[in-house]
Design an enzyme around this catalytic site. Structure first.
Site, PDB file in Angstrom:
ATOM      1  N   GLN A 140       0.832  -1.199   0.000  1.00 53.63           N
ATOM      2  CA  GLN A 140       0.000   0.000   0.000  1.00 53.63           C
ATOM      3  C   GLN A 140       0.872   1.256   0.000  1.00 53.63           C
ATOM      4  O   GLN A 140       1.532   1.538   0.995  1.00 53.63           O
ATOM      5  CB  GLN A 140      -0.880  -0.018   1.262  1.00 53.63           C
ATOM      6  CG  GLN A 140      -1.736   1.208   1.453  1.00 53.63           C
ATOM      7  CD  GLN A 140      -2.473   1.165   2.788  1.00 53.63           C
ATOM      8  OE1 GLN A 140      -1.941   0.661   3.782  1.00 53.63           O
ATOM      9  NE2 GLN A 140      -3.681   1.683   2.825  1.00 53.63           N
ATOM     10  N   GLY A 141       0.856   1.991  -1.103  1.00 55.55           N
ATOM     11  CA  GLY A 141       1.661   3.210  -1.196  1.00 55.55           C
ATOM     12  C   GLY A 141       0.836   4.453  -0.949  1.00 55.55           C
ATOM     13  O   GLY A 141       0.446   5.151  -1.888  1.00 55.55           O
ATOM     14  N   SER A 186       1.193   6.599   2.533  1.00 55.91           N
ATOM     15  CA  SER A 186       1.888   7.604   3.343  1.00 55.91           C
ATOM     16  C   SER A 186       3.178   8.076   2.697  1.00 55.91           C
ATOM     17  O   SER A 186       3.880   7.318   2.033  1.00 55.91           O
ATOM     18  CB  SER A 186       2.231   7.017   4.711  1.00 55.91           C
ATOM     19  OG  SER A 186       1.103   6.463   5.307  1.00 55.91           O
ATOM     20  N   GLU A 225      -9.653  -1.318   5.344  1.00 60.63           N
ATOM     21  CA  GLU A 225      -8.456  -1.528   6.156  1.00 60.63           C
ATOM     22  C   GLU A 225      -8.791  -1.422   7.642  1.00 60.63           C
ATOM     23  O   GLU A 225      -8.353  -2.228   8.452  1.00 60.63           O
ATOM     24  CB  GLU A 225      -7.381  -0.492   5.781  1.00 60.63           C
ATOM     25  CG  GLU A 225      -6.104  -0.655   6.599  1.00 60.63           C
ATOM     26  CD  GLU A 225      -4.989   0.313   6.188  1.00 60.63           C
ATOM     27  OE1 GLU A 225      -5.241   1.214   5.372  1.00 60.63           O
ATOM     28  OE2 GLU A 225      -3.871   0.133   6.698  1.00 60.63           O
TER      29      GLU A 225
END
Ligand SMILES: Cc1cc2nc3c(=O)[nH]c(=O)nc-3n(C[C@H](O)[C@H](O)[C@H](O)COP(=O)(O)OP(=O)(O)OC[C@H]3O[C@@H](n4cnc5c(N)ncnc54)[C@H](O)[C@@H]3O)c2cc1C
Lengths: 416, 381
Positions: free
Chosen positions: A130-131, A133, A248
């Site tokens: 998951q990109g 932050s 999530e």
């Protein structure tokens, strides 16, 4: 026999036949199957179990069979879960593809995109990270700076991400990038998918307080990604990003449920039994203050499990996860953190060993060492997936309808 | 098992809510207090509640009740908690009617249950003897005589004693204080010679009294169930009442919370609604989570009572409810006053009534400490 009863009978028989004996025990940390191109199967049964379940689509029981899922309805999937629980079967596969990306693709991607990605998630062939932050964009995620500029039929991506869990082990990334620079920050973000092997993509692991390296810095230098890999409309990525965060949060809130505990190698037996064992108590926990705290914790846990149940029943009547996912995420995380703090009190200094210096583990048993590491890891629960404080902001704004402080600040500073 | 209301339940909730809002707002309790009403509740109001069937909701049809179930009664109790309706629901409906139904003889049931369901009879429940809930500690003695029993001792904090025509009395016919064996239940006319009632003025303005029993002679048929074997029925009665009282507390908790959120949106300081201040937002969000947990526990416990399954986990559920609701009730009643500022401290404003009722309800039938201890024992630690 009703349809559901015969489904249960068939499922039970199939599981009996196909679930290897070693898969009917809790998985130690290093036997949890995340899948992907580089997956290593310490226990060969794990691979067998994964392949058998994936062939039936039962790694993702409710997903459409058209894309390789199990095609089960809610009632059937519940039966499958119960039957797996009955024999203590391990989940054959856990992944961000299953818990986060898949549901969002099924809801919002094109047919071609689903055909390309969903079956590989189901079979555990591609592992996702998951990109979201960035160094300058954490809680204020929409302030992200990583940019994608169109060049022919490709986007050229430049920038960096941080805290990317398992980026060094993942095959593909779902990534938020800025595609419009002249509009309010929420309106210029796109949701894009790409291969981590794309030239220009590099990762650097970061060591955690628990000693493990689960997350990374991720860098993009002129990484070229096909324009067709954008999911949803261009510049409308924020909608997808938020939807995914709800999934999530629902997943993370599971940490607060006994069934979803993230202790794998830790002490067997529950908190109160552990506390009694370390004090040599037989029928009653001798420390009245600790006993009261554990009782309070257990009551909150039971009430939380009922609330998750109720929320699921309510979601079925409306549509998908809602704002209560923030409440459940927070409560679940706080419970998990409380649980580890109580476990430290239950076990005393035996839970505070960092590593064993003896050959026979006479100083610290491995399950005692695991407690310390898991206790440290649990601190991240109220940071990952949106911090505790940010969830409280969401509840105040969305559920209680209180004024939105952040947008007031932004309006004042003319940032909007 | 559903934790979400069905259509009938939503309808019941709506009608109970509008009844309480219209016929029994907090002003009614205030008037009882200001006029020092000796009964503690308005008789006509109770009669209207009886006509709605609220007194007989869990009484079997054979004894003039409606067998509407505990979930239904819980919904009603929740609404009465929202406006702090003064009525003998806890004393007569939750405690005494339950005990009579569980332990009473055919004759006792036929005599009393229809009278309770029709509002003719108020039956108070005489249990406590000290300042803390402690049922096993009962010492009031029941000594066998030639034609019955002689009761001697003191009861404290007997709810609605002033309005009662009968008492259900928890007495000890054998053993010593602390034993669960030797407890006997009696149902006795309040006018029996030797009974004296000393009314109490409690902070919540509800009716309660200390009651003395001085060699009160009662006939053998005043005994409910077998002599010395009253503990299981007493436990079950108390658990049902604890769950019911938790439903009432849930109503009060939700009402105060709603009032807090309204006030945060309405009051402005420093040029903004005070609800824009994060210190208040976060506390409100945390309270919201706690309220949701309370709701789930109470609904679960009520629906388990309706399932009537023998294998159920009622004692633990009752203690979970009473422990959690007591805790959250303290939190929210305190925050209610704090977040309203000066106006929250005024008698003219209703919040004080909720704060006062909260503490009395917390102590009634066991506070959070009592029930966490009991829960731990039930769960084997
Ligand atoms: C174990 C772990 C795994 C993670 N995995 C991933 C991943 O796979 N992919 C990914 O993209 N990210 C991941 N993250 C990153 C995570 O989403 C961010 O750390 C998080 O959103 C917080 O951002 P930040 O670290 O920049 O903290 P900041 O936003 O700088 O927050 C610092 C403090 O300020 C508080 N704060 C900030 N804004 C407000 C506000 N408006 N009101 C009140 N308080 C505020 C925060 O609550 C926090 O206490 C992971 C994090 C952890 C711990």
């Amino acid at each position: 026999m009703s349809d559901l009863e015969s489904f249960r009978a068939q499922t039970r028989a199939w599981l009996e036949e196909n679930c290897p004996a070693s898969m009917r025990t809790p998985a130690p940390e290093d036997e949890v199957v995340w899948g992907g191109r580089h997956a290593v199967y310490k226990n060969p049964d794990s691979k067998l179990w994964l392949d058998r379940m994936a062939a039936k689509g039962w790694t993702c029981p409710t997903w459409s069979a058209e894309y390789g899922g199990g095609g089960l309805d809610k009632a059937q999937s519940l039966i499958l879960a119960e039957e797996m629980q009955r024999i203590s079967a391990r989940p054959p596969l856990v992944s961000f593809g299953i818990s986060m990306l898949g549901p969002v693709l099924l809801e919002m991607a094109t047919h071609e995109q689903k055909l390309e990605h969903i079956p590989k998630i189901v079979r555990g062939e591609i592992r996702w990270c998951q990109g979201y932050s960035e160094p300058g964009a954490g809680s204020d995620l929409a302030g992200l700076a990583c940019k994608a500029i169109l060049d022919g039929d490709h986007y050229v991506i430049n920038g960096s991400k941080i805290w990317t869990s398992y980026a060094d082990k993942a095959d593909w990334i779902f990534c938020l990038v800025r595609t419009d620079f002249d509009v309010p920050k929420h309106n210029g973000i796109s949701f894009i998918l790409f291969d981590m092997q794309t030239p220009g993509v590099t990762t650097k692991p970061i060591k955690l307080i628990s000693g493990n390296s689960v997350f990374c810095e991720t860098f993009f230098d002129d990484a070229r990604v096909p324009a067709g890999n954008v999911v949803g409309r261009l510049n409308d990525g924020w909608t997808i990003a938020k939807r995914l965060l709800q999934h999530e949060r629902t997943m993370i809130s599971g940490f607060g449920l006994t069934s979803g505990r993230n202790n794998r190698g830790g002490l067997s037996g529950n908190l109160e039994q552990t506390a009694m064992k370390y004090r040599g108590d037989t029928d009653k926990l001798s420390d009245p203050a600790l006993r009261d705290q554990i009782a309070q914790f257990r009551i909150d846990s039971e009430a939380f499990a009922l609330t998750s149940q109720r929320s699921a029943q309510e979601a079925k009547l409306s549509k998908g996860p809602n704002a209560t996912s923030s409440m459940l995420k927070n409560y679940g995380c706080e419970l998990n953190k409380r649980r580890y703090e109580l476990l430290l009190q239950a076990v005393g200094t035996q839970a505070l060993g960092w590593e064993s210096l003896t050959e026979d583990a006479s100083d610290f048993a491995s399950e005692e060492l695991a407690v310390a590491r898991e206790w440290l890891r649990s601190k991240g629960n109220s940071i990952e997936g949106g911090t505790y404080e940010v969830q409280l902001n969401v509840i105040a704004k969305r559920v209680l309808g209180l004024p939105d402080m952040t947008s007031m600040i932004e309006k004042q500073s003319g940032k909007l | 098992m559903s934790l979400v209301f069905n259509e009938d339940q939503v309808m019941l909730q709506e009608s109970a809510r509008s009844f309480c809002r219209e016929q029994a707002p907090v002003a009614v309790l205030r008037k009882m207090r200001d006029t020092k009403d000796p009964l503690g509740y308005p008789k006509e109001l109770w009669q209207s509640m009886v006509e709605l069937g609220w007194a007989g909701m869990t009484v079997p049809e054979a004894y003039g009740g409606f067998e509407f179930g505990y979930s239904g009664l819980g919904i009603v109790l929740e609404e009465t908690g929202r406006t702090l309706v003064p009525a003998p629901l806890v004393s007569t409906v939750l405690l005494s009617a339950t005990a009579i139904n569980l332990a009473g003889s055919e004759a006792q049931k036929s005599a009393l249950l229809p009278a309770i369901a029709s509002g003719e009879s108020i039956v108070a429940f005489a249990l406590e003897e000290g300042a803390f809930h402690n049922p096993a500690q009962v010492a009031l003695s029941a000594v066998k005589t030639a034609d019955g029993y002689e009761l001697s001792g003191h009861k404290k904090f007997v709810l609605d004693a002033a309005a009662a025509d009968h008492f259900v009395i928890v007495a000890r016919s054998a053993g010593k204080a602390g034993d669960t064996d030797g407890i006997s239940l009696f149902v006795v006319d309040v006018n029996a010679p030797g009974i004296s009632i000393q009314p109490l003025s409690m902070v919540d303005s509800r009716s309660a009294a200390n009651v003395s029993f001085d060699k009160v002679k009662v006939p053998a048929n005043a005994l409910m169930g077998a002599e010395g074997a009253g503990w299981p029925a007493l436990q079950r009665t108390l658990d049902i009442a604890r769950i019911g009282l938790s439903a009432e507390m849930l109503g009060s908790i939700q009402e105060v919370f709603d009032r807090i959120v309204d006030y945060l949106k309405q009051r402005t300081q420093f040029g903004v609604q005070i609800g824009a201040f994060q210190a208040l937002q976060h506390r409100a969000a945390l309270m919201y989570s706690e309220v949701e947990l309370c709701k789930s526990l109470v609904r679960k416990a009520l629906s388990e009572l309706d399932r009537g399954d023998e294998a159920e986990d009622i004692p633990a559920l009752a203690s979970m409810c009473k422990a959690k609701l007591s805790e959250v009730s303290a939190l929210i009643s305190n925050e209610g006053v704090q977040m309203h500022g000066g106006i929250g401290m005024t008698d003219e404003f209703d919040l004080g009534f909720f704060l006062k009722r909260a503490r009395v309800a917390q102590q009634t039938l066991g506070d959070a400490l009592f029930h966490r201890d009991r829960y731990a024992t039930l769960r084997g630690f």
